[in-house]
Scaffold this motif. Structure first.
Motif, PDB file in Angstrom:
ATOM      1  N   GLY A   1      39.330  33.480  55.867  1.00 36.72           N
ATOM      2  CA  GLY A   1      40.542  33.934  55.193  1.00 36.72           C
ATOM      3  C   GLY A   1      41.459  34.688  56.145  1.00 36.72           C
TER       4      GLY A   1
ATOM      5  N   ILE B   1      47.476  33.148  44.491  1.00 33.66           N
ATOM      6  CA  ILE B   1      46.311  32.824  45.315  1.00 33.66           C
ATOM      7  C   ILE B   1      45.217  33.870  45.114  1.00 33.66           C
ATOM      8  CG2 ILE B   1      45.501  32.480  47.672  1.00 33.66           C
ATOM      9  CD1 ILE B   1      48.284  31.553  48.401  1.00 33.66           C
TER      10      ILE B   1
ATOM     11  N   GLY C   1      41.586  33.156  43.569  1.00 32.38           N
ATOM     12  CA  GLY C   1      40.360  33.494  44.291  1.00 32.38           C
ATOM     13  C   GLY C   1      39.398  34.270  43.412  1.00 32.38           C
TER      14      GLY C   1
ATOM     15  N   VAL D   1      34.696  30.332  48.645  1.00 32.08           N
ATOM     16  CA  VAL D   1      36.086  29.891  48.585  1.00 32.08           C
ATOM     17  C   VAL D   1      36.931  30.942  47.875  1.00 32.08           C
ATOM     18  CG1 VAL D   1      37.640  28.170  47.585  1.00 32.08           C
ATOM     19  CG2 VAL D   1      35.536  27.433  48.709  1.00 32.08           C
TER      20      VAL D   1
ATOM     21  N   TYR E   1      37.623  33.601  50.290  1.00 32.66           N
ATOM     22  CA  TYR E   1      38.634  33.092  51.225  1.00 32.66           C
ATOM     23  C   TYR E   1      40.031  33.226  50.612  1.00 32.66           C
ATOM     24  CZ  TYR E   1      40.959  29.440  54.069  1.00 32.66           C
ATOM     25  OH  TYR E   1      41.806  28.745  54.867  1.00 32.66           O
ATOM     26  N   LEU E   2      40.165  32.771  49.382  1.00 29.19           N
ATOM     27  CA  LEU E   2      41.482  32.786  48.748  1.00 29.19           C
ATOM     28  C   LEU E   2      41.992  34.215  48.554  1.00 29.19           C
ATOM     29  CD1 LEU E   2      41.116  29.978  46.066  1.00 29.19           C
ATOM     30  CD2 LEU E   2      42.441  29.921  48.180  1.00 29.19           C
TER      31      LEU E   2
ATOM     32  N   GLY F   1      45.342  35.472  50.239  1.00 27.99           N
ATOM     33  CA  GLY F   1      46.416  35.944  49.372  1.00 27.99           C
ATOM     34  C   GLY F   1      46.797  37.380  49.671  1.00 27.99           C
TER      35      GLY F   1
END
Lengths: 135, 114, 521, 780
Positions: free
Chosen positions: A39, A69, A73, A115, A118-119, A123
């Motif tokens: 990220g 985002i 997430g 994920v 990561y998001l 973001g």
């Protein structure tokens, strides 16, 4: 002048950084890396872009608003945990698909969770940088 | 090595706290960052340090090699680093706003009125 | 083992509401609606959980199905379940109040999701059975409170928020260090297992355990706002919108007190001298808090200092676990639990009411308002109930809480602390009377600048949660038996940690031969 | 039954404003039916001898010793009759007095609530029940005294009364709990220990906590019953509307303290401590009250001070505690209740009919207010102790009871005679001065009060006469029952106006005559020398407790502020120092006690590059401390962070190293962006302060370093991590154990972590965009 060089460099660097970030995310389960580092790398890519083309352009490039985002997430991470409810198991119990992807390994809810991480990191970092940049 | 780590941890705590006691917003933040470093290293040392044996399972194996480092403190520190980063970022922007609103970077000079 | 979702729901419901709310970040109305749903769901889940704990004893769940002590444990005993219920009550009340109180600016900046995250963090702190996860929950609720406190960026808010953020971060750093050292010593983070292992360590190296407990004490002492670590509270709690103040005032310091109770009854073995030490801290907290309140002439500041003072009463109850007599230990803890529940409801309500008063009178400054008793008799009644309860007027909830604490204190022969409690009680009466005579009885001064009258629907929306909390106060006051019974049983559970340990199941999952027989007090 | 009746009064109180709106003038008489019915029920169930007629016990919070317990014994019955009976009359009176005022409904509501509290108090048999109603009387009287709250004087008086009685109440709470615990220690089981009537079976005086218990309970009684030096709130409370004053200061609230003494004297009385404390408080109060009464010009204040004096007398009698003294207290209490209520109502009528209560502005009213005058004379005669009134009987008995007491008795008798002479004079000032003598011009042309306001004073005045003439109505019924309850044994009572010709009886008669004659004389002098008396009093009260109280109340905020500021400073640095010092003081002693840290046996040796790294980390930190330029300091900080990252990399933590590097760079960039352009900040601390800070921070560093050294890792196999290492690949399908912990084994931590991250982002966004109240309103 500097901005021209920067823009040119960004053109090459950005896809590379984004690719690297996804790579880091996916291999995290088996090698050093993971959602957080991935990220941050992606955020660095967007930071370069913003530096070169201005925050507005980056926002357009992103398509989704950073806040969306972040929320996505969080939702993904929560979802990864809630899947277990269907099986009557406690929150965050992992569920795996029977197949293994080459280079990634087994795919399951922990990956979805990562994920999500990561998001959120992408973001948040872009939100902070873009807000600061516009200020 | 533990002794050395203890000295580093102590030094980081001391300098971090000293910085926080200065009457300056920026030094306050620097102090906070150092305090975070200190705590992370403290966990790291308390968990026991091992050279060159990362807690990774080599391809073909099913467990990491014997003597691998304890992964749990590492996971804790990772979480703490990220949380610390988030918190410091917020605090930094807050400090900046405090400076804008009060016009001073001396925390002692802003008696919160009203 | 059941999949234990009921233990997680009080955390997940508001967290999910927050995530969903953030997805709709352009639509504050949806966020508000989700806020109501989230808080309501948390309350419902909390009630369900409480019922289950009452019926079946301590409820534990292993997240991710990883067995204890390896994965993270969530465990609800009576204390945890009761705290979660109260959290839900306050969450719902404050969210409803916020509908009418919070300005569009703050709403647009995710006010409602922030409240939900705060509620989730608080519930997590009450339910987690893992010491590092407790740290994480603390950070979640702190971060939410940081943003809520600073949201809006008004001048007074900024300075207050800086103090609040800094000192709470120091507390967190200490806590984190304590967790790291605890892991180093015991190789465990599971609180039930720590109970067994620290007991063993204490036998060979009691000083080490005591020093460690010291770190935790300071870390939680800052969050609980005990003497002399409370300074961040009066510097900040009066600055944000009153709904936020109510939320923080009601819940956050009590999380610190909860952590102190949890750590001192479950994680650490009985430590020598802790009782005496805590009694001294309790006395000073009560006295210095109330002195601050006496010196203030602004409603929210008065109320803020009283939080500190009242924390002293809770610590006093906890301090009695140092007594030799099992009856005194149980009475003290039960009193502390009762006090916490009572105080959360009453203090949050006082902030809510003071907000309405300021809306009608035009100011929080006592010198600038007046005549509210004549202008809004309903508000006078609404104020008198929580104020009287805080001052310990019978038969409101605060009376029983005070009675329980003083009784336990006298039984434990804690003469000086009882004297401090009674003295602080009198000054509390004085403070409440000060607000009453100034804001309600005194004719409005010429300098008063009453704002334009608020719409009826807005006042109704503001008054409804306050009325609900006041009704709870009265109900507890007239019929305190169920709550006291609950507090007493919660105390018994806390004093017999073997139940908790067994429910978590570390003793069976894990070879802890060395921990055998070290379970009880 | 009893609780239902009390609840009924409370419901009536809630409904009173509504009733007032519906029924208007008739509301008061209708509502008065409730306390009247209460009185009737008490009369019908009047306890015989020392017995208990009605009891009621309901569980409340049994574990806290709280039950809703009531018992109707002689003491409770007599007081309940007085409270309910006088209460009913006063409700009717209040209806007339407040005619046409918007606040009448509220006053009726308060009065009913007060009656409920007072009746609950006198009937209570459980200490918690007792305390609940005790405090309820304080709270309602606060609302009553502050009834005219637009007046600053009323507010101040209300606060004063609440604080004084509240302080006593808190002390009493502790005392009652101690008593209950003592009873429990002495063998009473469960809630029995908290039931006052059950204390008769144990001897609380034997308990080691007896003396503190006594002191604490006496503090409650003394404040409530306005004993010196807590007497001052009572005259201050005259700010209340007249019917209120009458109620509070005749039968009810002030009698609560005396009631408590009476209630507890069988259990706590009879010891030398009790005798000395209670008697001396009573004597002083009796004299102070009597003296102060003479210097007043407000009718109600005169009455208030005489009340203080009588309360002192009652306390003194209960302190003495002999059978005769108790009987005398019983008679005096009832007689006083009747005449004092009547006189307050008379004062109300005068005020109502003329617009003033200042006796210097009053005179010759008898023609205009004939009925009020009649009531005044009846009541005043009783107060002055003139035959054949009930007050006379009381005073005779009072003197007799003192003569019983040998040496001490003589002194007490002299004190009582002095006080009573003053009371006689005061009675003259209240009941004679305004009605006879030269006519003055009051603010309004004088007019008689309506019937509703005459009923009460006339009835009460006549009752005094009636009981005096037919003492059998009292000494066969109420008197002995009450005395028996106080003494804890059956007694006989014989009251008469004429005692025959024994030496004792003659002595008493002489004393009575001296009292009345002296009082009349004093009144005649005083009537002309009012100003002198007032001046004397002003001089005297300069040192009194009133002043002390007011001065301390005024000084309190400032003193509290100063004390509070010892801890609460606006300085963030101070707060931090306190936290560091607190940490040191709780952790350091134990660490030092641990002795010299014994280094773990398997100590890893140090390699040169590791030392270099340590130096880099510390040097970075040190440069961050000393560099005055912001940017340089930030970069130095980054250096230190990079050093830590390398350390992580060296010691088997690749994930940590990568994260640390990225985070560190971002932090440095962020700090540089935010603060590079700020003006440099000077060093603001003095050398000494800096030294102090350095010492504090250094000590903290040493303590934390010690912590690291004393932790012996790995002393608890098997570790949690071994499970993770073993299961990571096989059960969780991941080779990077750290990552598996983060997303699977301990995923909830990570969920929390990303929540924090998300909030930080939102927070920064809001901080930078939403600026309410400073500049333009925020737009997202």
């Amino acid at each position: 002048m500097t901005s021209f060089i920067l823009r040119a460099a960004t053109g090459y660097l950005m896809p590379l950084l984004l690719l690297l970030s996804v790579f880091m995310l996916l291999r995290g389960h088996n090698e050093p890396g993971g959602g957080f580092i991935g990220g941050l790398l992606a955020a660095a890519a967007f930071a370069f872009h913003a530096l070169a083309w201005g925050p507005r352009a980056t926002l357009e490039l992103l398509r989704a608003d950073p806040r969306t985002i972040i929320a996505a997430g969080l939702a993904a991470a929560l979802l990864a945990g809630v899947v277990a409810a269907a099986a009557g198991e406690p929150f965050l119990t992992a569920h795996w698909l029977p197949i293994a992807l080459p280079g990634v390994g087994k795919v399951g809810t922990p990956l979805l969770f990562d994920v999500g991480v990561y998001l959120v990191v992408v973001g948040t970092t872009t939100l902070i940088l873009l807000t600061l940049g516009e200020d | 090595m533990e002794l050395l780590l203890a000295v580093v941890v102590g030094g980081l705590y001391a300098s971090g706290l000293y910085l926080m006691l200065r009457r300056s917003l920026v030094k306050l933040l620097l102090g906070l960052v150092l305090l975070g470093h200190a705590a992370n290293l403290l966990i790291f040392s308390a968990g026991g340090v091992v050279r060159g044996e990362a807690p990774l399972v080599a391809p073909g194996e099913i467990t990491p090699p014997p003597g691998a480092a304890d992964p749990l403190p590492q996971a804790l520190i990772l979480t703490a680093i990220v949380i610390g980063f988030a918190v410091v970022s917020f605090a930094a922007v807050l400090a900046r706003r405090v400076f804008e609103v009060t016009g001073t970077d001396d925390p002692a000079a802003m008696e919160n009125g009203s | 083992m059941s999949s234990g979702w009921i233990v997680l729901l009080p955390l997940l419901a508001p967290l999910a509401a927050a995530a969903a709310g953030l997805l709709a970040w352009r639509a504050p109305r949806i966020q508000a609606a989700l806020g109501i749903v989230g808080a309501g769901a948390q309350l419902a889940a909390g009630l369900g959980l409480l019922q289950q704990v009452l019926r079946e004893g301590v409820q534990a769940v292993q997240l991710g199905s990883w067995p204890a002590p390896f994965g993270i444990t969530f465990a609800a005993d009576l204390l945890g379940a009761v705290m979660v219920v109260v959290t839900g009550v306050i969450g719902l009340a404050v969210t409803v109040y916020s509908l009418a109180d919070i300005d569009p600016g703050r709403r647009a900046f995710a006010y409602f999701p922030l409240v939900q995250v705060l509620l989730a963090g608080v519930a997590g702190a009450f339910l987690t059975g893992d010491i590092f996860n407790l740290y994480v929950c603390f950070e979640v609720l702190l971060m939410a409170s940081f943003v809520l406190l600073a949201l809006g960026g008004e001048r007074a808010q900024m300075a207050g928020a800086l103090t609040y953020v800094t000192l709470n971060l120091v507390s967190s750093a200490l806590f984190l260090a304590g967790v790291g050292l605890t892991y180093g010593i015991t190789r465990s983070l599971n609180m039930a297992e720590l109970h067994l292992r620290l007991g063993v360590v204490a036998e060979s190296r009691p000083e080490l355990v005591l020093a460690l407990a010291g770190l935790f004490f300071v870390a939680f002492g800052i969050k609980a706002a005990v003497f002399p670590l409370y300074t961040w509270l009066p510097a900040s709690y009066h600055t944000p919108p009153v709904a936020v103040s109510a939320l923080l005032a009601g819940l956050l310091t009590k999380v610190g007190v909860y952590a102190l109770i949890r750590v001192l009854t479950l994680v650490f073995p009985p430590l020598p001298g802790v009782g005496t030490f805590l009694l001294a801290v309790a006395s000073l907290t009560m006295v210095f808090g109330v002195l601050g309140a006496v010196a203030m002439f602004e409603t929210r500041r008065i109320l803020s200092f009283h939080i500190v003072s009242q924390i002293g009463y809770m610590v006093m109850g906890l301090a009695l676990v140092g007594s030799d007599s099992p009856a005194v230990r149980a009475a003290g803890l039960a009193a502390a639990v009762l006090y916490i529940v009572h105080h959360i409801i009453v203090k949050a309500n006082l902030f809510l009411v003071s907000g309405i008063a300021a809306r009608l009178g035009g100011s929080f400054q006592l010198a600038r308002v007046g005549g509210l008793a004549a202008a809004a008799p309903w508000l006078a009644l609404l104020f008198l109930i929580p104020a009287g309860s805080l001052a310990g007027v019978p038969p409101l909830s605060g009376f029983w809480a005070k009675l329980a604490v003083v009784r336990a204190g006298l039984a434990g022969e804690a003469w000086w602390t009882v004297a401090a409690a009674l003295g602080a009680g009198l000054l509390t009466v004085l403070s409440m009377v000060k607000i009453w005579t100034e804001a309600f009885w005194k004719p409005a001064p010429d300098t008063a600048t009453p704002p334009p009258p608020a719409a009826r629907w807005r006042l109704a929306l503001l008054a409804a949660p306050s009325l609900g909390l006041a009704a709870l106060t009265v109900a507890i006051g007239l019929y305190p038996r169920p709550l006291y019974e609950l507090a007493r049983r919660a105390a018994e559970q806390l004093l017999a940690p073997s139940n908790y340990v067994a429910a978590v199941g570390v003793a069976t999952a894990h070879d802890s031969a060395r921990g055998d027989g070290k379970g009880g007090q | 039954m009893l609780s239902a009746m009390i609840a009924g009064l409370l419901v009536a109180a809630v409904l009173a404003p509504l009733a007032e709106r519906r029924l208007g003038l008739w509301a008061a008489p209708v509502l008065a039916a409730l306390p009247a019915a209460f009185a009737a029920v008490v009369l019908l169930n009047f306890p015989r001898g020392g017995g208990v007629a009605l009891t009621e016990v309901r569980p409340w919070v049994t574990d806290l010793g709280a039950e809703l317990a009531f018992a109707l014994d002689g003491l409770a019955a007599v007081l309940a009759l007085l409270v309910a009976g006088i209460g009913a009359l006063i409700l009717i009176y209040a209806g007339g007095y407040m005619a046409g005022k918007a606040t009448r409904g509220r006053l009726l509501a308060y009065l009913l609530a007060f009656l409920a509290a007072m009746l609950g108090l006198v009937l209570a048999d459980n200490v918690v029940t007792l305390f609940v109603f005790w405090e309820a009387t304080s709270v309602v009287s606060f609302l009553l005294i502050g009834f005219d709250h637009h007046k600053g004087e009323s507010r101040a008086a209300a606060v004063q009364a609440l604080l004084v009685t509240g302080a006593g109440g808190l002390a009493m709470l502790a005392g009652l709990i101690l008593a209950g615990q003592a009873a429990s220690d002495l063998g009473l089981a469960g809630t029995e220990a908290w039931r006052i009537s059950a204390w008769a079976t144990v001897d609380l005086r034997q308990h080691p906590h007896y003396f503190p218990t006594l002191l604490l309970i006496l503090a409650g009684a003394a404040t409530k019953s306005a004993q010196w030096p807590f007497h001052f709130w009572l005259p201050g409370a005259m700010a209340a509307p007249t019917p209120v004053s009458a109620l509070l200061h005749s039968a009810t609230m002030v009698k609560a303290g005396v009631f408590l003494l009476a209630r507890l004297s069988p259990h706590l009385g009879g010891t030398p401590e009790w005798g000395w404390l209670v008697t001396s408080a009573g004597v002083v109060t009796m004299l102070v009250g009597a003296g102060m009464a003479l210097g007043q010009r407000d009718l109600k204040r005169i009455l208030a001070y005489t009340t203080v004096s009588v309360l002192g007398t009652l306390t003194m009698l209960l302190g003495v505690g002999t059978e005769l003294a108790v009987k005398s207290a019983v008679v005096l209490l009832v007689a006083h209740a009747l005449y004092k209520a009547a006189l307050f109502l008379v004062a109300g009528n005068v005020d109502h009919g003329t617009g003033t209560r200042d006796i210097t502005a009053l005179g010759g009213l008898a023609r205009h207010l004939p009925w009020t005058f009649t009531a005044a004379v009846l009541a005043a005669l009783s107060m002055a102790g003139a035959p054949p009134m009930f007050g006379f009987v009381g005073k005779e008995l009072l003197y007799t009871s003192k003569l019983d007491l040998e040496a001490l008795g003589a002194k007490l008798v002299i004190a009582a005679v002095i006080a009573n002479i003053a009371l006689v004079a005061a009675a003259g000032m209240v009941a004679v001065k305004p009605f006879l003598f030269r006519r003055r011009e009051p603010p309004h042309p004088p007019h008689e009060a309506p019937a509703s306001m005459l009923l009460g004073p006339l009835l009460l005045g006549l009752a005094g006469l009636f009981v005096g003439l037919v003492p059998a109505t009292f000494d066969r019924t109420l008197g002995p029952a009450m005395a028996a309850a106080i003494l804890g044994r059956e007694v006989e009572m014989k009251l008469k106006l004429w005692h025959g010709l024994s030496v004792e009886a003659l002595t008493v008669l002489v004393l009575s005559t001296v009292t009345v004659a002296g009082g009349v004389g004093l009144f005649l002098v005083l009537r002309r020398r009012m100003a002198t008396a007032r001046r004397l009093l002003e001089h005297a009260s300069r040192v009194g407790p009133t002043r002390a109280f007011n001065a301390s109340l005024a000084a309190l905020p400032k003193a509290a502020d100063r004390l509070s500021r010892l801890v609460q400073t606006p300085s963030l640095g101070r707060s931090l120092s306190v936290i560091i010092a607190a940490t040191l003081s709780v952790a350091a002693p134990s660490l030092i006690l641990l002795g010299r840290p014994s280094l773990p046996a398997g100590l890893t040796e140090v390699q040169l590059h590791e030392v270099a790294l340590a130096v880099l980390i510390l040097a970075g930190a040190a440069m961050a401390v000393v560099f005055p330029k912001r940017l340089a300091a930030v970069v130095a900080l980054g250096l230190s962070g990079i050093g830590i990252a390398l350390l992580f990399a060296l010691f088997s933590a690749p994930d940590l190293a990568m994260t640390q590097i990225m985070v560190e760079s971002l932090t440095v960039i962020l700090l540089a962006l935010l603060f590079a352009h700020l003006p440099p900040s000077p060093e603001r601390s003095s050398r000494a302060e800096r030294l102090g800070h350095a010492l504090l921070a250094g000590a903290a560093g040493v303590v934390m370093a010690l912590f690291v050294l004393v932790v012996v890792p790995g002393s608890f196999p098997p570790s949690t991590s071994e499970y993770f290492l073993a299961e990571s690949f096989s059960a969780a399908h991941g080779r990077n154990v750290v990552n598996v912990i983060l997303v699977d084994f301990r995923a909830l931590d990570t969920l929390g972590e990303i929540t924090v991250v998300a909030l930080a982002g939102l927070g920064v966004w809001a901080l930078l965009r939403l600026k309410l109240g400073n500049d333009r309103g925020g737009e997202p």
